[in-house]
Design a protein around this motif. Structure first.
Motif, PDB file in Angstrom:
ATOM      1  N   TYR A 111     -95.647   7.906   5.409  1.00 28.70           N
ATOM      2  CA  TYR A 111     -94.667   7.143   4.952  1.00 28.70           C
ATOM      3  C   TYR A 111     -94.414   5.788   5.664  1.00 28.70           C
ATOM      4  CZ  TYR A 111     -89.825   6.422   2.807  1.00 28.70           C
ATOM      5  OH  TYR A 111     -88.814   5.991   2.343  1.00 28.70           O
ATOM      6  N   SER A 112     -94.631   5.803   6.890  1.00 29.87           N
ATOM      7  CA  SER A 112     -94.376   4.766   7.875  1.00 29.87           C
ATOM      8  C   SER A 112     -95.430   3.477   7.441  1.00 29.87           C
ATOM      9  CB  SER A 112     -95.056   5.073   9.286  1.00 29.87           C
ATOM     10  OG  SER A 112     -96.290   5.452   9.151  1.00 29.87           O
ATOM     11  N   SER A 113     -96.372   3.679   6.502  1.00 31.21           N
ATOM     12  CA  SER A 113     -97.278   2.524   6.228  1.00 31.21           C
ATOM     13  C   SER A 113     -96.659   1.747   5.061  1.00 31.21           C
ATOM     14  CB  SER A 113     -98.699   3.203   5.637  1.00 31.21           C
ATOM     15  OG  SER A 113     -98.600   4.052   4.504  1.00 31.21           O
ATOM     16  N   LEU A 114     -95.374   2.496   4.553  1.00 29.63           N
ATOM     17  CA  LEU A 114     -94.937   1.390   3.369  1.00 29.63           C
ATOM     18  C   LEU A 114     -94.567   0.087   3.628  1.00 29.63           C
ATOM     19  CD1 LEU A 114     -92.995   4.203   1.643  1.00 29.63           C
ATOM     20  CD2 LEU A 114     -94.814   2.910   0.691  1.00 29.63           C
ATOM     21  N   PRO A 115     -94.470  -0.797   3.121  1.00 27.78           N
ATOM     22  CA  PRO A 115     -93.751  -2.201   3.651  1.00 27.78           C
ATOM     23  C   PRO A 115     -92.368  -2.069   4.106  1.00 27.78           C
ATOM     24  CG  PRO A 115     -94.941  -2.237   1.177  1.00 27.78           C
ATOM     25  CD  PRO A 115     -94.805  -0.853   1.734  1.00 27.78           C
ATOM     26  N   ASP A 116     -92.039  -2.895   4.944  1.00 21.57           N
ATOM     27  CA  ASP A 116     -90.679  -2.743   5.450  1.00 21.57           C
ATOM     28  C   ASP A 116     -89.558  -2.694   4.449  1.00 21.57           C
ATOM     29  OD1 ASP A 116     -91.871  -2.608   7.808  1.00 21.57           O
ATOM     30  OD2 ASP A 116     -91.385  -4.721   8.652  1.00 21.57           O
ATOM     31  N   TRP A 117     -89.666  -3.863   3.426  1.00 20.61           N
ATOM     32  CA  TRP A 117     -88.606  -3.795   2.348  1.00 20.61           C
ATOM     33  C   TRP A 117     -88.278  -2.691   1.756  1.00 20.61           C
ATOM     34  CZ3 TRP A 117     -89.552  -2.825  -2.725  1.00 20.61           C
ATOM     35  CH2 TRP A 117     -90.892  -3.124  -3.207  1.00 20.61           C
ATOM     36  N   ALA A 118     -89.560  -1.844   1.176  1.00 20.92           N
ATOM     37  CA  ALA A 118     -89.465  -0.560   0.432  1.00 20.92           C
ATOM     38  C   ALA A 118     -89.159   0.445   1.375  1.00 20.92           C
ATOM     39  CB  ALA A 118     -91.005  -0.158   0.164  1.00 20.92           C
ATOM     40  N   GLN A 119     -89.162   0.601   2.639  1.00 23.69           N
ATOM     41  CA  GLN A 119     -88.546   1.509   3.526  1.00 23.69           C
ATOM     42  C   GLN A 119     -87.194   1.307   3.672  1.00 23.69           C
ATOM     43  OE1 GLN A 119     -90.469   3.073   7.056  1.00 23.69           O
ATOM     44  NE2 GLN A 119     -92.315   1.578   6.534  1.00 23.69           N
ATOM     45  N   ALA A 120     -86.655  -0.069   3.677  1.00 18.72           N
ATOM     46  CA  ALA A 120     -85.234  -0.302   3.705  1.00 18.72           C
ATOM     47  C   ALA A 120     -84.465  -0.120   2.439  1.00 18.72           C
ATOM     48  CB  ALA A 120     -85.227  -1.798   4.129  1.00 18.72           C
ATOM     49  N   THR A 121     -85.019  -0.463   1.532  1.00 20.98           N
ATOM     50  CA  THR A 121     -84.263  -0.089  -0.078  1.00 20.98           C
ATOM     51  C   THR A 121     -84.290   1.447  -0.351  1.00 20.98           C
ATOM     52  OG1 THR A 121     -83.839  -0.953  -2.205  1.00 20.98           O
ATOM     53  CG2 THR A 121     -86.161  -0.241  -1.718  1.00 20.98           C
ATOM     54  N   LEU A 122     -85.296   2.053   0.126  1.00 21.03           N
ATOM     55  CA  LEU A 122     -85.344   3.510   0.176  1.00 21.03           C
ATOM     56  C   LEU A 122     -84.175   4.171   0.841  1.00 21.03           C
ATOM     57  CD1 LEU A 122     -89.043   4.254  -0.659  1.00 21.03           C
ATOM     58  CD2 LEU A 122     -87.256   4.365  -2.413  1.00 21.03           C
ATOM     59  N   ALA A 123     -84.135   3.625   2.021  1.00 22.52           N
ATOM     60  CA  ALA A 123     -83.078   4.343   2.937  1.00 22.52           C
ATOM     61  C   ALA A 123     -81.651   3.991   2.554  1.00 22.52           C
ATOM     62  CB  ALA A 123     -83.569   3.752   4.558  1.00 22.52           C
ATOM     63  N   GLU A 124     -81.369   2.969   1.969  1.00 20.64           N
ATOM     64  CA  GLU A 124     -80.365   2.548   1.465  1.00 20.64           C
ATOM     65  C   GLU A 124     -79.703   3.594   0.422  1.00 20.64           C
ATOM     66  OE1 GLU A 124     -80.474  -1.600   0.214  1.00 20.64           O
ATOM     67  OE2 GLU A 124     -80.732  -2.122   2.459  1.00 20.64           O
ATOM     68  N   HIS A 125     -80.632   3.893  -0.349  1.00 22.02           N
ATOM     69  CA  HIS A 125     -80.301   4.756  -1.668  1.00 22.02           C
ATOM     70  C   HIS A 125     -80.793   6.002  -1.431  1.00 22.02           C
ATOM     71  CE1 HIS A 125     -79.090   1.272  -4.233  1.00 22.02           C
ATOM     72  NE2 HIS A 125     -79.801   0.558  -3.477  1.00 22.02           N
ATOM     73  N   ALA A 126     -81.219   6.528  -0.324  1.00 22.71           N
ATOM     74  CA  ALA A 126     -81.371   7.990   0.273  1.00 22.71           C
ATOM     75  C   ALA A 126     -80.356   8.805  -0.422  1.00 22.71           C
ATOM     76  CB  ALA A 126     -82.037   8.146   1.482  1.00 22.71           C
ATOM     77  N   GLU A 127     -79.379   8.663  -0.234  1.00 21.88           N
ATOM     78  CA  GLU A 127     -78.017   9.412  -0.203  1.00 21.88           C
ATOM     79  C   GLU A 127     -77.711   9.560  -1.850  1.00 21.88           C
ATOM     80  OE1 GLU A 127     -77.522  11.891   1.899  1.00 21.88           O
ATOM     81  OE2 GLU A 127     -78.820  10.881   3.074  1.00 21.88           O
ATOM     82  N   ASP A 128     -77.996   8.783  -2.560  1.00 25.84           N
ATOM     83  CA  ASP A 128     -77.745   8.451  -4.073  1.00 25.84           C
ATOM     84  C   ASP A 128     -77.832   9.927  -4.769  1.00 25.84           C
ATOM     85  OD1 ASP A 128     -77.308   5.871  -3.512  1.00 25.84           O
ATOM     86  OD2 ASP A 128     -78.696   5.109  -4.880  1.00 25.84           O
ATOM     87  N   PRO A 129     -76.787  10.113  -5.495  1.00 29.20           N
ATOM     88  CA  PRO A 129     -76.935  11.390  -6.251  1.00 29.20           C
ATOM     89  C   PRO A 129     -77.957  11.478  -7.371  1.00 29.20           C
ATOM     90  CG  PRO A 129     -74.622  10.445  -6.429  1.00 29.20           C
ATOM     91  CD  PRO A 129     -75.652   9.426  -5.805  1.00 29.20           C
TER      92      PRO A 129
END
Length: 501
Positions: A353-371
């Motif tokens: 997972y660490s190989s993903l682009p920074d922007w992708a990791q950031a946006t997925l983290a922001e929405h990780a708790e979405d229902p």
């Protein structure tokens, strides 16, 4: 295509030496340890081994072994590899080469075989493949081999060491190829490196070696390819739709060029049409070379190098100077396929997972708790027990046949992201299912496809959505509007077996 001026020596850029030991001129033979380029044609590794054998005046031994404890070992994968060994046995039967096919029946049973053969070798040559367990296996082997040990890159048109840069977009890599690839088009491997080659014949392999690790013969190889019950592997994953080996790969190339290529650009995304090349399993296991496919395709197109464009625009069409269909295929075969080799050869975390682009990791983290409206476990995904008929059909194709339609593979991954508790969970599910069932899994190119789902080689998209954030979104409804899927869903329903093609 005029091949008269092609260079016949293996380019130095394709050779690396993972140990610091010298050639042992008193050794009995040159050893080629065949681990990724499992073929006798268009194979830089075999060509390099032949060069050493000629230079030293020594016999050539080819060791092709198959362990039984690799991850995801199954009837499906074992059968495909062993069918390739059957073809190699036939191809090498009348050559001066000593072919040593070895099948491990118990985990660890083959341990020590390579070291025992290498102790009698002048030089050991093997394949440079940057994925799955092979790099680690090579690292361990380098410490055990007492002579010069060379790894040869025969993966694609562009040598993996032609650049130190990791490309983050297909456009940038394509533009680099268009600038730098031309010289490598005149460095194709020899079509058959054993034709008219005179090598001394090895009288016999070391008795203690063949007694402890008895090689297979052509009869036993064919028998075990049909019945793998004695191997401690996963027998629940049955045989694939396609058979393995050089001969099957040759047939697939002919079918594609004669029957499918003309429709490739316009229909390759249609699940109900069989237009894809079907070559990725053979490329993965090394039963055919990208170089040979290139030569066959260009002969089919009546192409010559003077048709190449002088401009490196990065465009996916117009550079090769072929038909639109061939341009589309070549872009998949070289831009997208070799983009994966670029990543996996230069980043040890290419599969994390660490190989993903920074922007992708950031946006997925922001929405990780979405229902999530729907969430499924690995077992539910594997058994195609979701609410989505199209997704279930794609998963069933993967389980039944060892392949999935390329366009639906993208949708398959996007839905796993949407229906998993976390993005990290979705990655684990995609890797597990793809590598367990897809014959072309465990490959740099297949990791490219999996990680593309999560943003690799892509850009941020809008509008921002729940769960996905800025990751590109796909839905089954939109897919069904773009391509025809009704008969596909019927064929790969719970009981559907009707032949579409």
């Amino acid at each position: 295509m005029n091949t008269a001026k092609l260079i016949r020596e293996v380019p130095s850029l394709r050779i690396r030496v993972p140990n610091e030991r010298d050639v042992q001129p008193n050794g009995r033979f040159v050893l080629y340890w065949m681990i990724a380029n499992r073929r006798t044609r268009w194979n830089y590794s075999l060509q390099r081994a032949v060069e050493w054998a000629q230079e030293l005046g020594k016999p050539l031994v080819i060791l092709e072994a198959l362990r039984c404890d690799y991850r995801w070992a199954s009837d499906r994968l074992h059968r495909f590899v062993i069918q390739g060994m059957v073809d190699n046995e036939a191809a090498l039967g009348k050559s001066p080469v000593t072919y040593y096919p070895y099948l491990e029946r118990e985990p660890g049973e083959g341990s020590g075989l390579l070291a025992a053969l290498a102790a009698n070798a002048c030089v050991v040559v093997s394949d440079d493949f940057p994925c799955f367990f092979l790099p680690k296996m090579i690292s361990v082997a380098a410490k055990q081999i007492p002579c010069r040990f060379e790894l040869v890159d025969s993966n694609g048109l562009l040598p993996m060491r032609a650049t130190d840069k990791v490309f983050l977009r297909a456009y940038d890599f394509r533009r680099f190829l268009q600038k730098e690839l031309k010289p490598h088009l005149f460095e194709l491997p020899t079509a058959n490196p054993l034709i008219e080659v005179k090598l001394p014949q090895l009288e016999n392999l070391p008795v203690d070696v063949i007694k402890r690790w008895p090689p297979e013969d052509d009869v036993s190889l064919k028998q075990v390819a049909d019945d793998l019950s004695e191997f401690p592997i996963d027998h629940s994953v049955g045989k694939a739709l396609l058979s393995g080996g050089q001969r099957a790969a040759d047939r697939q190339v002919k079918i594609f060029l004669d029957q499918r290529l003309s429709r490739y650009a316009e229909a390759r995304n249609q699940p109900q049409q069989e237009v894809a090349s079907g070559l990725s399993p053979y490329l993965h296991f090394g039963h055919i070379s990208a170089h040979e496919i290139f030569a066959s395709a260009m002969e089919h197109e009546q192409w010559s190098p003077d048709k190449l464009s002088e401009k490196a625009t990065g465009s996916s069409t117009g550079w090769w100077g072929t038909s639109e269909a061939a341009e589309s295929f070549l872009d998949e075969l070289f831009t997208w396929r070799e983009l994966g080799y670029n990543m996996s050869s230069k980043r040890g975390d290419y599969n994390r997972y660490s190989s993903l682009p920074d922007w992708a990791q950031a946006t997925l983290a922001e929405h990780a708790e979405d229902p999530r409206e729907h969430t499924y476990s690995l077992a539910e995904f594997e058994a195609a027990l979701t609410h989505d008929e199209l997704w279930n059909a794609a998963q069933r194709q993967l389980v039944r046949e060892g392949r999935m339609h390329n366009y639906l593979r993208m949708l398959w991954g996007k839905k796993i992201l949407e229906w998993s508790p976390t993005p990290q969970d979705s990655l684990a599910v995609m890797i597990e299912l793809n590598n367990k069932y897809a014959v072309d899994g465990r490959n740099p190119n297949s990791y490219s496809g999996i990680f593309w789902v999560l943003g690799r080689y892509d850009r941020a998209w809008g509008p921002e959505r729940p769960i996905f954030g800025k990751i590109r979104y796909m839905s089954s409804d939109n897919t069904a509007r773009k391509v025809k899927v009704k008969e596909y869903i019927e064929k790969y329903g719970p009981n559907g077996q009707r032949d579409l093609f």
